[in-house]
Design a protein around this motif. Structure first.
Motif, PDB file in Angstrom:
ATOM      1  N   ILE A  44       2.300  28.321  18.554  1.00 47.22           N
ATOM      2  CA  ILE A  44       1.571  29.301  17.742  1.00 47.22           C
ATOM      3  C   ILE A  44       2.468  30.429  17.238  1.00 47.22           C
ATOM      4  N   LYS A  45       3.389  30.883  18.058  1.00 51.33           N
ATOM      5  CA  LYS A  45       4.217  32.028  17.672  1.00 51.33           C
ATOM      6  C   LYS A  45       5.081  31.682  16.467  1.00 51.33           C
ATOM      7  N   PRO A  46       5.152  32.600  15.505  1.00 47.03           N
ATOM      8  CA  PRO A  46       5.845  32.286  14.250  1.00 47.03           C
ATOM      9  C   PRO A  46       7.370  32.318  14.347  1.00 47.03           C
ATOM     10  N   GLU A  47       7.904  33.041  15.337  1.00 44.13           N
ATOM     11  CA  GLU A  47       9.366  33.135  15.441  1.00 44.13           C
ATOM     12  C   GLU A  47       9.784  33.209  16.904  1.00 44.13           C
ATOM     13  N   ARG A  48      11.007  32.770  17.170  1.00 41.29           N
ATOM     14  CA  ARG A  48      11.530  32.700  18.537  1.00 41.29           C
ATOM     15  C   ARG A  48      11.545  34.075  19.206  1.00 41.29           C
ATOM     16  N   GLY A  49      11.832  35.110  18.438  1.00 42.68           N
ATOM     17  CA  GLY A  49      11.891  36.462  18.984  1.00 42.68           C
ATOM     18  C   GLY A  49      10.569  36.950  19.545  1.00 42.68           C
ATOM     19  N   ALA A  50       9.486  36.312  19.150  1.00 40.71           N
ATOM     20  CA  ALA A  50       8.160  36.705  19.648  1.00 40.71           C
ATOM     21  C   ALA A  50       7.878  36.151  21.038  1.00 40.71           C
ATOM     22  N   VAL A  51       8.730  35.258  21.518  1.00 42.30           N
ATOM     23  CA  VAL A  51       8.488  34.647  22.839  1.00 42.30           C
ATOM     24  C   VAL A  51       8.570  35.698  23.937  1.00 42.30           C
ATOM     25  N   ARG A  52       9.608  36.502  23.930  1.00 44.08           N
ATOM     26  CA  ARG A  52       9.753  37.541  24.968  1.00 44.08           C
ATOM     27  C   ARG A  52       8.995  38.779  24.527  1.00 44.08           C
ATOM     28  N   ASP A  53       8.012  39.146  25.337  1.00 44.87           N
ATOM     29  CA  ASP A  53       7.171  40.320  25.059  1.00 44.87           C
ATOM     30  C   ASP A  53       7.121  41.137  26.346  1.00 44.87           C
ATOM     31  N   GLU A  54       7.991  42.136  26.431  1.00 44.31           N
ATOM     32  CA  GLU A  54       8.121  42.918  27.672  1.00 44.31           C
ATOM     33  C   GLU A  54       6.834  43.657  28.038  1.00 44.31           C
ATOM     34  N   ALA A  55       6.090  44.129  27.055  1.00 44.49           N
ATOM     35  CA  ALA A  55       4.825  44.818  27.356  1.00 44.49           C
ATOM     36  C   ALA A  55       3.836  43.846  27.993  1.00 44.49           C
ATOM     37  N   ARG A  56       3.747  42.630  27.446  1.00 45.20           N
ATOM     38  CA  ARG A  56       2.841  41.629  28.009  1.00 45.20           C
ATOM     39  C   ARG A  56       3.318  41.208  29.393  1.00 45.20           C
ATOM     40  N   LYS A  57       4.623  41.058  29.554  1.00 46.52           N
ATOM     41  CA  LYS A  57       5.171  40.705  30.873  1.00 46.52           C
ATOM     42  C   LYS A  57       4.744  41.747  31.914  1.00 46.52           C
ATOM     43  N   ARG A  58       4.899  43.006  31.602  1.00 49.28           N
ATOM     44  CA  ARG A  58       4.531  44.083  32.527  1.00 49.28           C
ATOM     45  C   ARG A  58       3.040  44.021  32.827  1.00 49.28           C
ATOM     46  N   GLN A  59       2.220  43.782  31.810  1.00 49.91           N
ATOM     47  CA  GLN A  59       0.776  43.701  31.997  1.00 49.91           C
ATOM     48  C   GLN A  59       0.416  42.566  32.960  1.00 49.91           C
ATOM     49  N   VAL A  60       1.010  41.399  32.779  1.00 52.03           N
ATOM     50  CA  VAL A  60       0.717  40.240  33.630  1.00 52.03           C
ATOM     51  C   VAL A  60       1.103  40.530  35.078  1.00 52.03           C
ATOM     52  N   ILE A  61       2.281  41.108  35.272  1.00 47.17           N
ATOM     53  CA  ILE A  61       2.742  41.417  36.636  1.00 47.17           C
ATOM     54  C   ILE A  61       1.867  42.493  37.269  1.00 47.17           C
ATOM     55  N   ASP A  62       1.541  43.513  36.520  1.00 49.90           N
ATOM     56  CA  ASP A  62       0.671  44.572  37.049  1.00 49.90           C
ATOM     57  C   ASP A  62      -0.700  44.028  37.430  1.00 49.90           C
ATOM     58  N   GLN A  63      -1.225  43.122  36.617  1.00 51.39           N
ATOM     59  CA  GLN A  63      -2.538  42.521  36.935  1.00 51.39           C
ATOM     60  C   GLN A  63      -2.465  41.701  38.220  1.00 51.39           C
ATOM     61  N   ALA A  64      -1.386  40.966  38.393  1.00 48.94           N
ATOM     62  CA  ALA A  64      -1.220  40.166  39.612  1.00 48.94           C
ATOM     63  C   ALA A  64      -1.092  41.075  40.834  1.00 48.94           C
ATOM     64  N   ARG A  65      -0.344  42.151  40.698  1.00 49.82           N
ATOM     65  CA  ARG A  65      -0.189  43.103  41.809  1.00 49.82           C
ATOM     66  C   ARG A  65      -1.530  43.744  42.173  1.00 49.82           C
ATOM     67  N   ALA A  66      -2.298  44.109  41.162  1.00 45.02           N
ATOM     68  CA  ALA A  66      -3.604  44.728  41.410  1.00 45.02           C
ATOM     69  C   ALA A  66      -4.547  43.740  42.089  1.00 45.02           C
ATOM     70  N   GLU A  67      -4.539  42.497  41.634  1.00 42.60           N
ATOM     71  CA  GLU A  67      -5.389  41.478  42.258  1.00 42.60           C
ATOM     72  C   GLU A  67      -4.965  41.249  43.704  1.00 42.60           C
ATOM     73  N   ALA A  68      -3.650  41.203  43.938  1.00 42.08           N
ATOM     74  CA  ALA A  68      -3.141  41.044  45.299  1.00 42.08           C
ATOM     75  C   ALA A  68      -3.622  42.184  46.187  1.00 42.08           C
ATOM     76  N   ALA A  69      -3.506  43.401  45.698  1.00 42.47           N
ATOM     77  CA  ALA A  69      -3.935  44.564  46.474  1.00 42.47           C
ATOM     78  C   ALA A  69      -5.420  44.485  46.790  1.00 42.47           C
ATOM     79  N   SER A  70      -6.219  44.051  45.811  1.00 43.09           N
ATOM     80  CA  SER A  70      -7.670  43.978  46.043  1.00 43.09           C
ATOM     81  C   SER A  70      -8.030  42.909  47.071  1.00 43.09           C
ATOM     82  N   LEU A  71      -7.149  41.930  47.249  1.00 41.54           N
ATOM     83  CA  LEU A  71      -7.393  40.854  48.217  1.00 41.54           C
ATOM     84  C   LEU A  71      -6.685  41.086  49.553  1.00 41.54           C
ATOM     85  N   GLY A  72      -6.022  42.230  49.678  1.00 39.82           N
ATOM     86  CA  GLY A  72      -5.325  42.543  50.924  1.00 39.82           C
ATOM     87  C   GLY A  72      -4.022  41.789  51.100  1.00 39.82           C
TER      88      GLY A  72
END
Length: 100
Positions: A44-72
């Motif tokens: 779907i992405k129109p160009e190779r440079g769109a593959v790396r998205d640091e903001a999205r990467k941070r969001q995904v990791i933060d969401q996983a950390r938050a879910e982990a914390a909520s599950l102990g």
């Protein structure tokens, strides 16, 4: 076929290991599904440079950390695992993009 017991019902290491092995197979199957989305993103992405998205990467990791914390679960360890997972996903998506 033996039935895997819930962790709380295990009384032997054989039972524990059977449960862990079953979960590992399920996790790998889920990772297959996750990487299927990386194939879709590469398509779907129109160009190779769109593959790396640091903001999205941070969001995904933060969401996983938050879910982990909520599950102990250990939030830092889950964050490290997700860092590795996301980087592997990016590498996979780049290779998929290059194949198209």
């Amino acid at each position: 076929m033996s039935q895997t017991l819930p962790a709380a019902d295990c009384s032997t290491m054989i039972e524990v290991r059977a449960g862990v092995d079953e979960l590992d197979r399920a996790l790998v199957a889920l990772l297959r599904r996750r990487f299927d989305y990386m194939d879709a993103a590469a398509r779907i992405k129109p160009e190779r440079g769109a593959v790396r998205d640091e903001a999205r990467k941070r969001q995904v990791i933060d969401q996983a950390r938050a879910e982990a914390a909520s599950l102990g679960l250990p939030e830092a360890a889950i964050g490290e695992m997700w860092e590795t997972l996301v980087e592997a996903s990016i590498a996979y998506e780049l290779a998929a993009f290059d194949r198209r």
